[in-house]
Design a protein around this motif. Structure first.
Motif, PDB file in Angstrom:
ATOM      1  N   TYR A   1       6.859   8.907   1.000  1.00  0.00           N
ATOM      2  CA  TYR A   1       8.001   7.998   1.119  1.00  0.00           C
ATOM      3  C   TYR A   1       9.226   8.669   1.734  1.00  0.00           C
TER       4      TYR A   1
ATOM      5  N   GLU B   1      -5.309   0.319   3.804  1.00  0.00           N
ATOM      6  CA  GLU B   1      -4.735   1.264   4.757  1.00  0.00           C
ATOM      7  C   GLU B   1      -5.180   0.950   6.182  1.00  0.00           C
TER       8      GLU B   1
ATOM      9  N   PHE C   1       2.206   2.907   0.795  1.00  0.00           N
ATOM     10  CA  PHE C   1       2.055   2.564  -0.621  1.00  0.00           C
ATOM     11  C   PHE C   1       0.570   2.546  -1.020  1.00  0.00           C
TER      12      PHE C   1
ATOM     13  N   THR D   1       2.963  -1.460   4.637  1.00  0.00           N
ATOM     14  CA  THR D   1       2.640  -1.014   3.259  1.00  0.00           C
ATOM     15  C   THR D   1       1.515   0.018   3.234  1.00  0.00           C
TER      16      THR D   1
ATOM     17  N   TRP E   1       4.043  11.401  -3.495  1.00  0.00           N
ATOM     18  CA  TRP E   1       5.280  10.646  -3.332  1.00  0.00           C
ATOM     19  C   TRP E   1       6.065  11.123  -2.119  1.00  0.00           C
TER      20      TRP E   1
ATOM     21  N   ARG F   1      -0.514   6.176  -1.319  1.00  0.00           N
ATOM     22  CA  ARG F   1      -0.031   6.762  -2.576  1.00  0.00           C
ATOM     23  C   ARG F   1      -0.871   6.276  -3.757  1.00  0.00           C
ATOM     24  N   GLU F   2      -1.195   4.996  -3.789  1.00  0.00           N
ATOM     25  CA  GLU F   2      -1.993   4.442  -4.884  1.00  0.00           C
ATOM     26  C   GLU F   2      -3.426   4.987  -4.843  1.00  0.00           C
TER      27      GLU F   2
END
Length: 438
Positions: free
Chosen positions: A60, A272, A115, A112, A57, A118-119
């Motif tokens: 971010y 990505e 994100f 994005t 995290w 992170r996923e």
């Protein structure tokens, strides 16, 4: 006399085995999940993936860097020349400078990509847990197979000792017949040869049992006692159904589930790569501090002391225009990797399906053979009893008795082997279904 010594030795071995601690299969499985090196290594790798996921995290958050420098300068000889020669200077110069700054860079938008990253870390963590469970299932299966292999060898040893008792009786009868003149020496010699062959087999089985016990102990990280015993029977579930095993196997086979996670990882990696085509918007800010103290200065126009401090902020926009087709290449490579993972999953699914079918054929065949051999062993035991009694009365020959005895030995071998093979097939079915860990 030799027979008496052998019986005493066998009794001693039996007493020693009885005195050993009996290790249950449940304890073996528990130790395997805790102490097996492959399981521990899998857990270690999973912990690494989980740690990365727990801190991902941070992608971010902004990056903040601080820098500070303090510098003393001592120039022993500096020469300055001007158009007006009367102003020329020469001598030493000394100064002390201190600078400090704090920079902030906060990516607000990158297509994005953050994100997706992170996923992807979250999926890798989940995949790591599935890999651990798959390793656990495989380790449990290996422990079960090893444990019951020891039980199988114990049963074979028990059958050999039972045959030794019959052979011992044959030797005694042959000696008595030879003493009263109704027997022949070849019968006695053959009886002793058979008896010695069984003694050799017994020693070989004992060595095999010892080696299998050491192998099982090594599988458990040497956490079992140096001397231990196992159960005497092989427990088999004879009620498994193929449809029951195949039902929802894609959701229960941990190897398939882990492979499916690889598809998810490849999909996110493609996201990505594609996100690199998007512009990147960042918020930037910095605080700067600069102090200059010239303790000794030759230049009359130079400043003796200066101090600057303050901050700035703003936004940056970065748009990829042309970078040697690197982004395009990465996107295409990500697509290829995704296709490879999908093919790998289909291959793994085929291997599992074929494995289930073959294992169930072995399981079903072993059940049928087991039923036949259970009946055969009763017939063989009765046949040996009748042959021995008639041989005592001189009705049958030693060849008939020996043939019956050999038939019993073969029946024992087939029966015990059928039990073990049925257990192997059952364990393989449960391993493929993932039920060993439930």
């Amino acid at each position: 006399m030799k027979v008496t010594k052998l019986l005493a030795s066998l009794l001693f071995l039996s007493t020693t085995a009885f005195a050993q601690e009996q290790v249950t299969l449940e304890k073996v499985i528990a130790l395997a999940l805790e102490e097996n090196y492959d399981v521990r290594l899998s857990k270690n790798a999973s912990e690494s993936a989980t740690l990365v996921d727990e801190t991902a995290w941070g992608a971010y958050l902004p990056t903040i860097d601080g820098n500070a420098t303090t510098l003393w300068t001592n120039t022993p000889d500096q020469q300055l020349e001007f158009a007006d020669a009367t102003r020329n200077q020469r001598g030493s110069v000394r100064s002390h400078a201190t600078t400090a700054s704090v920079q902030l860079n906060w990516i607000l938008f990158d297509g994005t990509r953050m994100f997706a990253t992170r996923e992807r870390f979250a999926v890798l963590a989940a995949q790591g847990q599935l890999v651990v469970k798959d390793q656990m299932v495989n380790t449990i299966a290996s422990a079960i197979n090893n444990y019951y292999d020891i039980v199988q060898q114990k049963q074979q040893l028990s059958a050999i000792r039972e045959q030794m008792a019959v052979s011992e009786e044959r030797v005694k009868l042959a000696e008595r017949k030879l003493e009263v003149g109704t027997g022949r020496k070849p019968e006695l010699l053959q009886a002793r040869v058979d008896y010695n062959a069984q003694r050799t087999q017994a020693f070989q089985k004992e060595a095999a049992i010892f080696q299998l016990k050491e192998q099982l102990n090594g599988l458990l990280g040497l956490k079992l006692p140096r001397q231990y015993d196992v159960a005497d029977t092989i427990m088999i579930d004879l009620n498994l159904q193929q449809s029951q095993i195949e039902e929802n196997i894609e959701q229960s086979n941990y190897a398939l589930l882990a492979t499916k996670k690889s598809i998810d990882v490849a999909t996110l990696a493609l996201r990505e790569s594609r996100a690199q085509r998007s512009p990147v918007i960042s918020f930037v800010s910095a605080y700067n501090y600069n102090r200059q103290d010239n303790t000794k200065l030759l230049n009359p126009f130079g400043t003796i002391f200066s101090l600057n401090n303050g901050f700035n902020y703003g936004f940056t926009l970065s748009v990829p225009i042309l970078n040697g087709f690197n982004i395009r290449r990465q996107v295409e490579l990500s697509k290829i990797e995704l296709d490879r993972q999908m093919i790998t999953y289909d291959q793994q699914k085929t291997v599992v399906d074929v494995g289930v079918r073959n294992a169930y054929v072995n399981y079903d065949n072993a059940k049928k053979v087991l039923q036949i051999e259970e009946e055969t062993i009763l017939l063989a035991k009765e046949n040996v009893f009748i042959a021995l009694e008639t041989f005592k009365r001189g009705v049958s020959t030693f060849i008939e008795l020996r043939t019956a005895q050999q038939s019993l030995a073969d029946a024992y071998t087939r029966l015990i082997s059928a039990r073990y093979l049925a257990k192997l097939a059952e364990t393989e079915l449960l391993r493929l279904n993932g039920s060993l860990l439930r």
